[in-house]
Enzyme design. Sequence first.
Site, PDB file in Angstrom:
ATOM      1  N   LYS A  13      30.499 -65.013  51.341  1.00  0.00           N
ATOM      2  CA  LYS A  13      31.917 -64.978  51.724  1.00  0.00           C
ATOM      3  C   LYS A  13      32.378 -63.558  52.037  1.00  0.00           C
ATOM      4  O   LYS A  13      33.049 -63.319  53.034  1.00  0.00           O
ATOM      5  CB  LYS A  13      32.818 -65.510  50.591  1.00  0.00           C
ATOM      6  CG  LYS A  13      32.522 -66.916  50.157  1.00  0.00           C
ATOM      7  CD  LYS A  13      33.508 -67.403  49.088  1.00  0.00           C
ATOM      8  CE  LYS A  13      33.632 -66.553  47.848  1.00  0.00           C
ATOM      9  NZ  LYS A  13      32.471 -66.605  46.931  1.00  0.00           N
ATOM     10  N   ARG A  88      40.925 -70.531  43.777  1.00  0.00           N
ATOM     11  CA  ARG A  88      39.756 -70.988  43.010  1.00  0.00           C
ATOM     12  C   ARG A  88      40.063 -72.308  42.309  1.00  0.00           C
ATOM     13  O   ARG A  88      39.174 -72.956  41.810  1.00  0.00           O
ATOM     14  CB  ARG A  88      39.418 -69.990  41.902  1.00  0.00           C
ATOM     15  CG  ARG A  88      38.788 -68.691  42.312  1.00  0.00           C
ATOM     16  CD  ARG A  88      37.289 -68.806  42.436  1.00  0.00           C
ATOM     17  NE  ARG A  88      36.494 -67.811  41.772  1.00  0.00           N
ATOM     18  CZ  ARG A  88      36.286 -66.558  42.192  1.00  0.00           C
ATOM     19  NH1 ARG A  88      36.867 -66.123  43.271  1.00  0.00           N
ATOM     20  NH2 ARG A  88      35.483 -65.759  41.537  1.00  0.00           N
ATOM     21  N   ARG A 124      22.502 -57.135  45.114  1.00  0.00           N
ATOM     22  CA  ARG A 124      23.823 -56.851  45.703  1.00  0.00           C
ATOM     23  C   ARG A 124      24.440 -55.555  45.174  1.00  0.00           C
ATOM     24  O   ARG A 124      24.338 -55.234  43.995  1.00  0.00           O
ATOM     25  CB  ARG A 124      24.754 -58.020  45.388  1.00  0.00           C
ATOM     26  CG  ARG A 124      26.167 -57.797  45.868  1.00  0.00           C
ATOM     27  CD  ARG A 124      26.886 -59.077  46.037  1.00  0.00           C
ATOM     28  NE  ARG A 124      27.529 -59.525  44.806  1.00  0.00           N
ATOM     29  CZ  ARG A 124      28.411 -60.519  44.777  1.00  0.00           C
ATOM     30  NH1 ARG A 124      28.722 -61.170  45.876  1.00  0.00           N
ATOM     31  NH2 ARG A 124      28.958 -60.878  43.639  1.00  0.00           N
ATOM     32  N   ARG A 157      27.678 -54.875  40.404  1.00  0.00           N
ATOM     33  CA  ARG A 157      28.709 -55.492  39.574  1.00  0.00           C
ATOM     34  C   ARG A 157      28.170 -55.911  38.216  1.00  0.00           C
ATOM     35  O   ARG A 157      27.066 -56.430  38.124  1.00  0.00           O
ATOM     36  CB  ARG A 157      29.282 -56.724  40.295  1.00  0.00           C
ATOM     37  CG  ARG A 157      30.238 -56.345  41.382  1.00  0.00           C
ATOM     38  CD  ARG A 157      30.645 -57.522  42.196  1.00  0.00           C
ATOM     39  NE  ARG A 157      31.028 -58.699  41.408  1.00  0.00           N
ATOM     40  CZ  ARG A 157      31.550 -59.788  41.943  1.00  0.00           C
ATOM     41  NH1 ARG A 157      31.768 -59.846  43.248  1.00  0.00           N
ATOM     42  NH2 ARG A 157      31.859 -60.820  41.194  1.00  0.00           N
ATOM     43  N   ARG A 168      29.024 -68.415  36.393  1.00  0.00           N
ATOM     44  CA  ARG A 168      29.945 -68.404  37.537  1.00  0.00           C
ATOM     45  C   ARG A 168      29.648 -69.565  38.489  1.00  0.00           C
ATOM     46  O   ARG A 168      30.562 -70.181  39.029  1.00  0.00           O
ATOM     47  CB  ARG A 168      29.863 -67.052  38.255  1.00  0.00           C
ATOM     48  CG  ARG A 168      30.512 -65.927  37.431  1.00  0.00           C
ATOM     49  CD  ARG A 168      30.050 -64.560  37.864  1.00  0.00           C
ATOM     50  NE  ARG A 168      30.425 -64.245  39.225  1.00  0.00           N
ATOM     51  CZ  ARG A 168      29.736 -63.413  40.010  1.00  0.00           C
ATOM     52  NH1 ARG A 168      28.649 -62.826  39.567  1.00  0.00           N
ATOM     53  NH2 ARG A 168      30.149 -63.169  41.217  1.00  0.00           N
TER      54      ARG A 168
HETATM   55  P1  AMP Z   1      34.579 -62.573  42.745  1.00  0.00           P
HETATM   56  O1  AMP Z   1      34.498 -61.147  43.184  1.00  0.00           O
HETATM   57  O2  AMP Z   1      35.347 -63.432  43.709  1.00  0.00           O
HETATM   58  O3  AMP Z   1      33.246 -63.167  42.394  1.00  0.00           O
HETATM   59  O4  AMP Z   1      35.450 -62.569  41.391  1.00  0.00           O
HETATM   60  C1  AMP Z   1      35.027 -61.851  40.262  1.00  0.00           C
HETATM   61  C2  AMP Z   1      35.799 -62.327  39.033  1.00  0.00           C
HETATM   62  O5  AMP Z   1      37.194 -62.074  39.208  1.00  0.00           O
HETATM   63  C3  AMP Z   1      35.706 -63.823  38.749  1.00  0.00           C
HETATM   64  O6  AMP Z   1      34.538 -64.175  38.031  1.00  0.00           O
HETATM   65  C4  AMP Z   1      36.986 -64.034  37.944  1.00  0.00           C
HETATM   66  O7  AMP Z   1      36.833 -63.531  36.622  1.00  0.00           O
HETATM   67  C5  AMP Z   1      37.984 -63.134  38.662  1.00  0.00           C
HETATM   68  N1  AMP Z   1      38.655 -63.832  39.800  1.00  0.00           N
HETATM   69  C6  AMP Z   1      38.545 -63.519  41.121  1.00  0.00           C
HETATM   70  N2  AMP Z   1      39.305 -64.322  41.869  1.00  0.00           N
HETATM   71  C7  AMP Z   1      39.908 -65.180  41.001  1.00  0.00           C
HETATM   72  C8  AMP Z   1      40.812 -66.267  41.161  1.00  0.00           C
HETATM   73  N3  AMP Z   1      41.235 -66.656  42.369  1.00  0.00           N
HETATM   74  N4  AMP Z   1      41.239 -66.914  40.056  1.00  0.00           N
HETATM   75  C9  AMP Z   1      40.828 -66.532  38.825  1.00  0.00           C
HETATM   76  N5  AMP Z   1      39.960 -65.536  38.583  1.00  0.00           N
HETATM   77  C10 AMP Z   1      39.502 -64.853  39.669  1.00  0.00           C
END
Ligand code: AMP
Length: 219
Positions: A13, A88, A124, A157, A168
């Site tokens: 994404k 989400r 990554r 990360r 996740r």
């Molecule tokens: P990502 O970079 O999208 O994988 O997000 C990393 C982390 O940020 C996730 O595992 C959640 O802890 C938090 N996070 C990101 N976007 C959301 C969202 N829309 N709702 C809730 N938590 C989020």
Amino acid sequence: MRVILLGPPGSGKGTQADLIRQNYGFPKISTGDLLRKEVEAGTELGKKVNQEMKAGQLVSDDLVLKLVENRISLADCQSGYVLDGFPRTLNQARLLEKLESKRRETVFEFRVSEQEILRRLSGRMVCLQCGAVYNISNNKPQNDGLCDFCGSKLVVREDDRPEVIRERIRLYLETIAPLVEYYSSKKVLFEINGDDVTENIFKSIKAVLDRQLTQAGEH
Ligand code: AMP
């Protein structure tokens, strides 16, 4: 135009959001990036969400929505933007709809095998400054460890560890079905084969976006 990218971690994404930004000028809004910035800066919000993020859990809808609301109110989002990692949950999708009900939207759902996700995430690196995404095996930065776009230092990360990745993915699979149903009933959902290579994925996305923007007279 609001472009929404749904997909498990590592489905590409972020990379596709970067390509959409380069081709259409729509800024990429990654809630994960916005939250990581808060954590990095040690803000009150950052301290609140740090534990959940480390464990791969979702942070509260209210907190994330506020970040999105602030970001999309900026001038560069006027003609369009790409959301990466938001919504989400079905509740987030409904709140977003309330926030900006008039904007046309196109939603892409990335389907990727777990094996491919683990392979991609193991190499990554991300830029905390501008959110660009790299991979040691197939998408290296031009200068080792530095972002091609803004020159900042790249990081691995904390939640890209195998045990957190599995959590996740599990959480994604648990929450995605109602979102897919919601957007497919609005007839704005397009499925993407996320196992394919970056260029082919972008070709499919571009074909859809060009058609949608032409229909809307925005292209
Ligand atoms: P990502 O970079 O999208 O994988 O997000 C990393 C982390 O940020 C996730 O595992 C959640 O802890 C938090 N996070 C990101 N976007 C959301 C969202 N829309 N709702 C809730 N938590 C989020």
